[in-house]
Design a protein around this motif. Structure first.
Motif, PDB file in Angstrom:
ATOM      1  N   ASP A 189       0.828  -1.198   0.000  1.00  0.00           N
ATOM      2  CA  ASP A 189       0.000   0.000   0.000  1.00  0.00           C
ATOM      3  C   ASP A 189       0.866   1.253   0.000  1.00  0.00           C
ATOM      4  OD1 ASP A 189      -2.323  -1.470   0.052  1.00  0.00           O
ATOM      5  OD2 ASP A 189      -2.442  -1.496   2.242  1.00  0.00           O
ATOM      6  N   CYS A 190       1.991   1.185   0.709  1.00  0.00           N
ATOM      7  CA  CYS A 190       2.855   2.351   0.813  1.00  0.00           C
ATOM      8  C   CYS A 190       3.465   2.733  -0.529  1.00  0.00           C
ATOM      9  CB  CYS A 190       3.976   2.086   1.831  1.00  0.00           C
ATOM     10  SG  CYS A 190       3.371   1.960   3.536  1.00  0.00           S
ATOM     11  N   HIS A 191       3.528   1.783  -1.460  1.00  0.00           N
ATOM     12  CA  HIS A 191       4.046   2.077  -2.784  1.00  0.00           C
ATOM     13  C   HIS A 191       2.935   2.462  -3.749  1.00  0.00           C
ATOM     14  CE1 HIS A 191       7.397  -0.308  -1.059  1.00  0.00           C
ATOM     15  NE2 HIS A 191       8.140   0.470  -1.820  1.00  0.00           N
ATOM     16  N   ASP A 192       1.692   2.173  -3.405  1.00  0.00           N
ATOM     17  CA  ASP A 192       0.559   2.516  -4.250  1.00  0.00           C
ATOM     18  C   ASP A 192      -0.544   3.062  -3.361  1.00  0.00           C
ATOM     19  OD1 ASP A 192      -1.345   2.838  -6.136  1.00  0.00           O
ATOM     20  OD2 ASP A 192      -1.603   0.712  -6.611  1.00  0.00           O
ATOM     21  N   PHE A 193      -0.472   4.353  -3.077  1.00  0.00           N
ATOM     22  CA  PHE A 193      -1.402   4.956  -2.122  1.00  0.00           C
ATOM     23  C   PHE A 193      -2.819   5.036  -2.672  1.00  0.00           C
ATOM     24  CE2 PHE A 193       2.724   6.255  -0.591  1.00  0.00           C
ATOM     25  CZ  PHE A 193       2.590   6.161   0.784  1.00  0.00           C
ATOM     26  N   ASN A 194      -2.975   4.865  -3.971  1.00  0.00           N
ATOM     27  CA  ASN A 194      -4.314   4.875  -4.539  1.00  0.00           C
ATOM     28  C   ASN A 194      -5.166   3.735  -3.990  1.00  0.00           C
ATOM     29  OD1 ASN A 194      -4.542   7.129  -6.487  1.00  0.00           O
ATOM     30  ND2 ASN A 194      -2.767   6.141  -7.438  1.00  0.00           N
ATOM     31  N   ASP A 195      -4.514   2.660  -3.522  1.00  0.00           N
ATOM     32  CA  ASP A 195      -5.267   1.546  -2.952  1.00  0.00           C
ATOM     33  C   ASP A 195      -5.981   1.951  -1.669  1.00  0.00           C
ATOM     34  OD1 ASP A 195      -4.362   0.003  -4.991  1.00  0.00           O
ATOM     35  OD2 ASP A 195      -2.850  -1.073  -3.836  1.00  0.00           O
ATOM     36  N   GLN A 196      -5.496   3.003  -1.035  1.00  0.00           N
ATOM     37  CA  GLN A 196      -6.110   3.465   0.210  1.00  0.00           C
ATOM     38  C   GLN A 196      -7.031   4.664   0.010  1.00  0.00           C
ATOM     39  OE1 GLN A 196      -2.259   3.306   2.786  1.00  0.00           O
ATOM     40  NE2 GLN A 196      -3.977   3.301   4.197  1.00  0.00           N
ATOM     41  N   VAL A 197      -7.194   5.096  -1.217  1.00  0.00           N
ATOM     42  CA  VAL A 197      -8.094   6.209  -1.520  1.00  0.00           C
ATOM     43  C   VAL A 197      -9.378   5.644  -2.116  1.00  0.00           C
ATOM     44  CG1 VAL A 197      -8.431   8.359  -2.790  1.00  0.00           C
ATOM     45  CG2 VAL A 197      -6.163   7.776  -1.909  1.00  0.00           C
ATOM     46  N   CYS A 257      -9.463   9.136   2.293  1.00  0.00           N
ATOM     47  CA  CYS A 257      -8.147   8.573   2.595  1.00  0.00           C
ATOM     48  C   CYS A 257      -8.337   7.626   3.774  1.00  0.00           C
ATOM     49  CB  CYS A 257      -7.150   9.680   2.941  1.00  0.00           C
ATOM     50  SG  CYS A 257      -6.870  10.850   1.598  1.00  0.00           S
ATOM     51  N   ALA A 258      -8.478   6.343   3.472  1.00  0.00           N
ATOM     52  CA  ALA A 258      -8.860   5.348   4.479  1.00  0.00           C
ATOM     53  C   ALA A 258      -7.615   4.812   5.180  1.00  0.00           C
ATOM     54  CB  ALA A 258      -9.636   4.216   3.820  1.00  0.00           C
ATOM     55  N   VAL A 259      -7.328   5.348   6.351  1.00  0.00           N
ATOM     56  CA  VAL A 259      -6.121   4.975   7.096  1.00  0.00           C
ATOM     57  C   VAL A 259      -6.542   4.276   8.396  1.00  0.00           C
ATOM     58  CG1 VAL A 259      -3.977   5.775   8.138  1.00  0.00           C
ATOM     59  CG2 VAL A 259      -4.928   6.980   6.158  1.00  0.00           C
ATOM     60  N   PRO A 260      -6.164   3.000   8.571  1.00  0.00           N
ATOM     61  CA  PRO A 260      -6.458   2.292   9.817  1.00  0.00           C
ATOM     62  C   PRO A 260      -5.406   2.605  10.870  1.00  0.00           C
ATOM     63  CG  PRO A 260      -5.337   0.825   8.328  1.00  0.00           C
ATOM     64  CD  PRO A 260      -5.466   2.150   7.610  1.00  0.00           C
ATOM     65  N   GLN A 315       0.584  12.486   4.230  1.00  0.00           N
ATOM     66  CA  GLN A 315       0.808  13.457   3.174  1.00  0.00           C
ATOM     67  C   GLN A 315       0.763  12.797   1.792  1.00  0.00           C
ATOM     68  OE1 GLN A 315       1.128  16.968   3.543  1.00  0.00           O
ATOM     69  NE2 GLN A 315       0.657  16.634   1.377  1.00  0.00           N
ATOM     70  N   GLN A 316       1.344  11.614   1.696  1.00  0.00           N
ATOM     71  CA  GLN A 316       1.364  10.925   0.404  1.00  0.00           C
ATOM     72  C   GLN A 316      -0.022  10.424   0.002  1.00  0.00           C
ATOM     73  OE1 GLN A 316       5.012   8.430  -0.463  1.00  0.00           O
ATOM     74  NE2 GLN A 316       5.397   8.819   1.705  1.00  0.00           N
ATOM     75  N   ILE A 317      -0.806   9.978   0.976  1.00  0.00           N
ATOM     76  CA  ILE A 317      -2.149   9.514   0.636  1.00  0.00           C
ATOM     77  C   ILE A 317      -3.047  10.706   0.287  1.00  0.00           C
ATOM     78  CG2 ILE A 317      -3.136   9.487   2.967  1.00  0.00           C
ATOM     79  CD1 ILE A 317      -4.522   6.903   2.266  1.00  0.00           C
ATOM     80  N   TYR A 318      -2.790  11.859   0.910  1.00  0.00           N
ATOM     81  CA  TYR A 318      -3.514  13.080   0.554  1.00  0.00           C
ATOM     82  C   TYR A 318      -3.185  13.486  -0.880  1.00  0.00           C
ATOM     83  CZ  TYR A 318      -5.151  17.951   0.826  1.00  0.00           C
ATOM     84  OH  TYR A 318      -5.784  19.143   0.605  1.00  0.00           O
ATOM     85  N   SER A 319      -1.914  13.404  -1.241  1.00  0.00           N
ATOM     86  CA  SER A 319      -1.498  13.719  -2.613  1.00  0.00           C
ATOM     87  C   SER A 319      -2.117  12.743  -3.614  1.00  0.00           C
ATOM     88  CB  SER A 319       0.028  13.681  -2.724  1.00  0.00           C
ATOM     89  OG  SER A 319       0.623  14.639  -1.874  1.00  0.00           O
ATOM     90  N   ALA A 320      -2.239  11.470  -3.197  1.00  0.00           N
ATOM     91  CA  ALA A 320      -2.868  10.470  -4.067  1.00  0.00           C
ATOM     92  C   ALA A 320      -4.340  10.804  -4.285  1.00  0.00           C
ATOM     93  CB  ALA A 320      -2.724   9.079  -3.456  1.00  0.00           C
ATOM     94  N   ILE A 364     -11.459  13.704   2.610  1.00  0.00           N
ATOM     95  CA  ILE A 364     -11.574  13.425   4.036  1.00  0.00           C
ATOM     96  C   ILE A 364     -10.659  12.254   4.379  1.00  0.00           C
ATOM     97  CG2 ILE A 364     -13.956  14.275   3.987  1.00  0.00           C
ATOM     98  CD1 ILE A 364     -14.917  11.418   4.301  1.00  0.00           C
ATOM     99  N   ALA A 365     -10.434  12.034   5.652  1.00  0.00           N
ATOM    100  CA  ALA A 365      -9.508  10.971   6.064  1.00  0.00           C
ATOM    101  C   ALA A 365      -9.958  10.357   7.380  1.00  0.00           C
ATOM    102  CB  ALA A 365      -8.091  11.506   6.196  1.00  0.00           C
ATOM    103  N   THR A 366      -9.378   9.203   7.677  1.00  0.00           N
ATOM    104  CA  THR A 366      -9.620   8.532   8.955  1.00  0.00           C
ATOM    105  C   THR A 366      -8.296   8.356   9.695  1.00  0.00           C
ATOM    106  OG1 THR A 366      -9.336   6.308   8.036  1.00  0.00           O
ATOM    107  CG2 THR A 366     -11.555   7.253   7.951  1.00  0.00           C
ATOM    108  N   GLY A 367      -8.392   8.056  10.965  1.00  0.00           N
ATOM    109  CA  GLY A 367      -7.204   7.773  11.764  1.00  0.00           C
ATOM    110  C   GLY A 367      -7.614   7.103  13.058  1.00  0.00           C
ATOM    111  N   HIS A 368      -6.752   6.215  13.545  1.00  0.00           N
ATOM    112  CA  HIS A 368      -7.009   5.569  14.839  1.00  0.00           C
ATOM    113  C   HIS A 368      -5.738   5.696  15.659  1.00  0.00           C
ATOM    114  CE1 HIS A 368      -9.377   2.835  17.399  1.00  0.00           C
ATOM    115  NE2 HIS A 368      -8.187   2.437  17.822  1.00  0.00           N
TER     116      HIS A 368
END
Length: 450
Positions: A112-120, A135-138, A171-176, A191-195
């Motif tokens: 995922d870290c190499h393809d942040f689109n998977d998390q968008v 931006c779906a971040v667990p 930042q990278q997932i936001y850019s994605a 929008i984004a998530t965080g835990h």
């Protein structure tokens, strides 16, 4: 587009040997009603779906039944894992949930870290129109964003590196997400998530502190400028960094007695701006109060004061056959060896159930039902807290021991992560031809010595 933000369900929680199944079932029934009444387009659950990595079967059934019911309302469900959730267990159902209009993000993998689109995830409204980029971040574990570090590195350096890595990930997932908007020819809200714990967030007794390596809390200033930030982990609903659109939704039911008097809620977020605007803000942010499905009370004082407080409880409107769960703190000046029996006699004629009795100096006397709680149901922090309470130490000594325990636990977690990385490296070395030959020579030498 209307989005409902919730978190910290903790399905399957064992609360002083009491099941929360009825409460969670009632919450899901209420949530389905809100889905219908509020015409929700999406529900976001920001972590801690389950209370443990191995939840009881009824807890999994509750979630599956909820997802099945949700299909009648054309509402997307996005589930993010929290620190309590098992990545492997959640991923077992990921493909199935995807067939049911439900996205499950259990972890941040190296891929995922190499393809942040998977998390968008592009969220759509009921008309099928693209409306929001999520931006779906667990919950982020150190091994997800950090390479192995040496034990010689300073604690502060490790915490700084981890904070920088998490900040970089956001930042990278936001850019994605911005890039995805560009490819769609749209300017949708991001929008984004965080835990995780944000610096200065207000916590309650039930929140088990997250030690990500040596990082205890994440600064709000390190996030990109999301149009809405849906946070989980803290059980008390609150805004962050004085931003009305950055929020913890809090848990939907009280997870500890100190949460019992706090109103529980979920967050309704609505976006109505067009995608042509340069910047988006939710047109509506509203807290929807979750009803109390199980009354809980904490009583404090001597035996006479506790009896007076019990008298006032009978005026409370209770559902039929529903008893109030009690946490009773007895004044140490009125403490006797048979206080447990005295408390039980006082409470016998009231619609209550005693879950916990403790002395005011925090020396806990487990209620009979609580003593049945098995060790494997407890977290290390809970076991330490109970033993510390039983020791009857002064408050200053308790604080010092608590600090030492937390530091030791954090170092242990970090050492385990580094050990896993080290074993992986050793396995790679052992498989090399040169190393295999060396092992043969060493084995032969050892044989001669024997």
């Amino acid at each position: 587009m209307r989005i409902l933000h919730t978190s910290d369900w903790h399905l399957g929680q064992n609360f002083y040997a009491k099941s929360r199944q009825a409460e969670h079932q009632a919450f899901f029934n209420w949530l389905i009603e809100q889905c219908q009444e509020q015409h929700l387009d999406a529900i976001i659950v920001a972590g801690d779906i389950f209370d443990t990595g191995s939840p009881p079967s009824y807890a999994r059934s509750l979630l599956n039944q909820f997802i099945d019911q949700l299909q009648n309302y054309n509402c997307q469900l996005i589930i993010l894992a929290g620190n309590h959730d098992s990545v492997a267990m959640l991923n077992e159902s990921k493909a199935l949930y995807a067939r049911l209009n439900s996205q499950l993000i259990a972890n941040v993998s190296q891929q995922d870290c190499h393809d942040f689109n998977d998390q968008v995830i592009t969220l759509t409204n009921k008309q099928g129109q693209s409306s929001v980029q999520l931006c779906a971040v667990p919950f982020i574990r150190p091994r997800d964003v950090l390479v192995s570090q040496t034990m010689a590195e300073e604690k502060n350096s490790k915490a700084t590196n981890l904070m920088t890595a998490i900040q970089s990930h956001y930042q990278q997932i936001y850019s994605a997400a911005e890039q995805k908007n560009k490819s769609l020819g749209k300017n949708l809200p991001i929008i984004a998530t965080g835990h995780l714990t944000i610096v200065n967030a207000s916590v309650t007794d039930s929140v088990r502190e997250i030690y990500i390596g040596t990082l205890e809390a994440f600064p709000a200033s390190a996030f990109p400028n999301f149009d809405y930030l849906a946070l989980g982990h803290i059980h008390q609903a609150q805004t962050i960094a004085k931003k009305d659109n950055w929020r913890y939704s809090g848990s939907p039911i009280p997870m500890s007695f100190d949460e019992a008097k706090r109103e529980k809620s979920v967050v309704l977020v609505e976006f109505t701006e067009t995608d042509k605007q340069a910047k988006h803000s939710p047109s509506r942010i509203e807290l929807l109060t979750v009803p109390c499905f199980q009354p809980m009370q904490s009583l404090k004082g001597n035996l006479e004061q506790i009896k007076q407080q019990l008298d006032s409880l009978v005026t409370t409107d209770l559902k039929s056959s529903q008893k109030i769960w009690l946490d009773i703190e007895v004044d140490s000046s009125d403490y006797h060896s048979d206080v447990q029996k005295q408390i039980e006699l006082i409470c016998a004629d009231y619609p209550v159930e005693i879950l916990l009795v403790r002395r005011s100096k925090q020396k806990q006397i487990k209620a009979e039902i609580h003593s049945q709680e098995s060790l494997d149901e407890l977290e290390p922090e809970q076991v330490f807290a109970q033993k510390l309470a039983e020791a009857g130490l002064e408050q200053a000594d308790e604080v010092k021991l608590n600090q030492l325990f937390k530091l030791s636990l954090a170092q242990l977690n970090l050492a385990e992560t580094e050990l896993e990385d080290g074993l992986d490296n050793v396995n790679n070395i052992d498989s090399s031809p040169d190393h295999k030959e060396k092992n043969k020579i060493n084995s032969a030498s050892q044989g001669e010595l024997l």
